[in-house]
Write an enzyme that holds these catalytic residues in place. Structure first.
Site, mmCIF file in Angstrom:
data_model
loop_
_atom_site.group_PDB
_atom_site.id
_atom_site.type_symbol
_atom_site.label_atom_id
_atom_site.label_comp_id
_atom_site.label_asym_id
_atom_site.label_seq_id
_atom_site.Cartn_x
_atom_site.Cartn_y
_atom_site.Cartn_z
ATOM 1 N N ASP A 80 0.748 -1.307 -0.108
ATOM 2 C CA ASP A 80 0.135 0.072 -0.020
ATOM 3 C C ASP A 80 0.864 1.310 -0.069
ATOM 4 O OD1 ASP A 80 0.721 -0.493 2.500
ATOM 5 O OD2 ASP A 80 -0.425 0.930 3.326
ATOM 6 N N ASP A 141 7.855 4.309 -1.366
ATOM 7 C CA ASP A 141 7.451 3.541 -0.118
ATOM 8 C C ASP A 141 6.089 2.821 -0.437
ATOM 9 O OD1 ASP A 141 6.858 2.840 2.493
ATOM 10 O OD2 ASP A 141 6.611 4.967 3.057
ATOM 11 N N GLU A 175 0.237 -1.053 5.654
ATOM 12 C CA GLU A 175 1.212 -0.870 6.560
ATOM 13 C C GLU A 175 1.254 0.686 6.766
ATOM 14 O OE1 GLU A 175 5.193 0.657 7.768
ATOM 15 O OE2 GLU A 175 4.079 1.422 5.964
ATOM 16 N N GLU A 176 0.738 1.532 5.925
ATOM 17 C CA GLU A 176 0.852 3.026 5.988
ATOM 18 C C GLU A 176 -0.431 3.622 6.924
ATOM 19 O OE1 GLU A 176 2.928 4.518 5.073
ATOM 20 O OE2 GLU A 176 4.061 4.024 3.422
ATOM 21 N N ASP A 198 12.195 -1.580 3.583
ATOM 22 C CA ASP A 198 10.938 -0.519 3.704
ATOM 23 C C ASP A 198 11.733 0.891 4.293
ATOM 24 O OD1 ASP A 198 8.835 0.713 3.771
ATOM 25 O OD2 ASP A 198 8.011 0.058 5.779
ATOM 26 N N HIS A 380 5.605 9.923 0.811
ATOM 27 C CA HIS A 380 4.361 10.350 1.083
ATOM 28 C C HIS A 380 4.183 11.697 0.223
ATOM 29 C CE1 HIS A 380 4.439 7.809 4.830
ATOM 30 N NE2 HIS A 380 4.807 6.915 3.903
#
Length: 408
Positions: A80, A141, A175-176, A198, A380
């Site tokens: 994700d 990411d 995960e985010e 990661d 992000h």
């Protein structure tokens, strides 16, 4: 085009943005699209025990090619991307042999990736960069980690003559939004130890992370017409501001680095009658983490004494803990990673994670799981970028680690 680069460009075309405050897992159904592609590719390249469950956890094995008893090694990344910025319609730009000048990502919107603002860019002079077009995040990411693991898998499945133990691969959703390990079946995964792939810049190697908590504050006011409110109105907005003022100004993310923790006001909404605030609380040190939570509650208690019981309602919930204590008995994982990096002329940079990874929770679930770099920067957001050469080096790093495990 290298296998790693080809993988990466293929995967970032999929919008896999996760979503906060969802009960179901995955939080967004669209994460399955990438998971099903990866499932198909793993089967086609000859991986075994490929499984994709209804919660969007994908696992697979690269079978052992040796009779030697070596630890089962796992590699894990998440599929994700962050809710903070759009991951739909990613249109990557490839900058060949970066010359150190500002990169215009989007002329119309005047979005510029400038080394004056992002000096780390100058570390990549002469290298090839992948950037956004200024309207979405890139997705490195953690699709860079996914691409690197998949390239490593293809290498070993294409070279069965190379001796190695069993390698397990895991790709997770959500995960985010802090839920990447929620449905991860450690027993089914079957690895003795693992690495999450990661991290950030090439060379980063992490086995410490924040202790983390999420906190919700509800401020209950009393709305009265302002013309006749003397002695009666209790303005929830102002009391919310007062609550924030009771927290240490210098323990704010914008003023902290390294091992320094913080209180972060992430969201605020409301009116005179009621206001709501969402916080995250972070510290690497367990004792200081506990003190922060106690101070947070003390601020609520003070205002309740001042304005009346029930004015401030606080809920604090721990999210994850520093994995350092779970990794320390397995420090050979760090030593092997440092050795592998040094052999590949990568400078190891051991640093604390100012955040968390799936590996933090997995370590507490019985799977020691430090974190490796992916090569990316500015995650992000629209200024995200990654070096192609760094991604290829990370793939080499994973291959070298597998070879080192064979020597244990």
């Amino acid at each position: 085009m290298s296998v790693t680069l080809d993988n990466f460009l293929r995967y970032i075309a999929y919008d896999t943005q996760s979503k906060e405050d969802q009960k179901q897992q995955p939080s967004t159904e669209k994460q399955f699209a990438l998971a099903k592609l990866l499932e198909k590719e793993l089967k086609e390249m000859g991986a075994s025990h490929v499984t994709l469950n209804d919660q969007c956890y994908l696992m697979a094995s690269i079978p052992a090619t040796t009779d030697r008893k070596v630890p089962v090694l796992g590699f894990i990344s998440h599929m994700d991307t962050a809710p903070a910025f759009s991951g739909c319609g990613v249109n990557p730009k490839i900058i060949k042999q970066y010359d150190g000048k500002p990169i215009v990502l989007n002329e119309e919107l005047q979005v510029v990736l400038d080394p004056a603002e992002f000096p780390e860019l100058l570390d990549y002079l002469g290298q090839d960069l992948i950037t956004t077009d200024g309207t979405t995040l890139l997705g490195a990411d953690d699709k860079a980690g996914v691409a690197e693991i998949m390239a490593m898998a293809r290498y070993f499945l294409s070279h069965p003559e190379i001796p190695h133990g069993e390698i397990r691969i895991g790709f997770t959703p959500d995960e985010e939004v802090g839920r990447g390990a929620d449905g991860f079946d450690v027993a089914a995964f079957g690895a003795d130890v693992a690495y999450t792939v990661d991290g950030g810049a090439l060379g980063e190697l992490e086995y410490e992370n924040f202790n983390a908590a999420g906190a919700k504050v509800v401020v209950n006011g009393c709305s009265i017409h302002p013309g006749s409110s003397k002695g009666k109105m209790k303005n929830a907005i102002l009391m919310a501001m007062e609550f924030q003022s009771l927290l240490p100004v210098f323990e704010n993310p914008m003023y902290t680095e390294g091992y320094e923790g913080f209180f972060h006001l992430d969201q605020i909404s409301g009116d005179v009658e009621k206001a709501c605030m969402d916080y995250i609380i972070r510290d690497h040190d367990q004792e200081k983490f506990q003190q922060k939570k106690e101070l947070f509650q003390a601020a609520a208690d003070f205002l309740n004494k001042k304005y009346g019981t029930g004015t401030i309602e606080v809920q604090v919930k721990d999210s994850y803990y520093n994995m350092k204590e779970k990794i320390q008995p397995f420090m050979y994982l760090i030593d092997l990673a440092k050795e592998a990096m040094t052999e590949l002329s990568i400078e190891p940079k051991i640093c604390p994670i100012r955040g968390g990874t799936d590996g933090a929770r997995l370590s507490y679930m019985g799977l020691p799981c430090p974190n490796l770099c992916t090569g990316g920067h500015n995650f992000h957001g629209k200024y995200e970028y990654i070096s192609i050469q760094s991604m290829e080096k990370v793939t080499e790093l994973l291959i070298t680690l597998v070879n080192k495990f064979q020597q244990l």
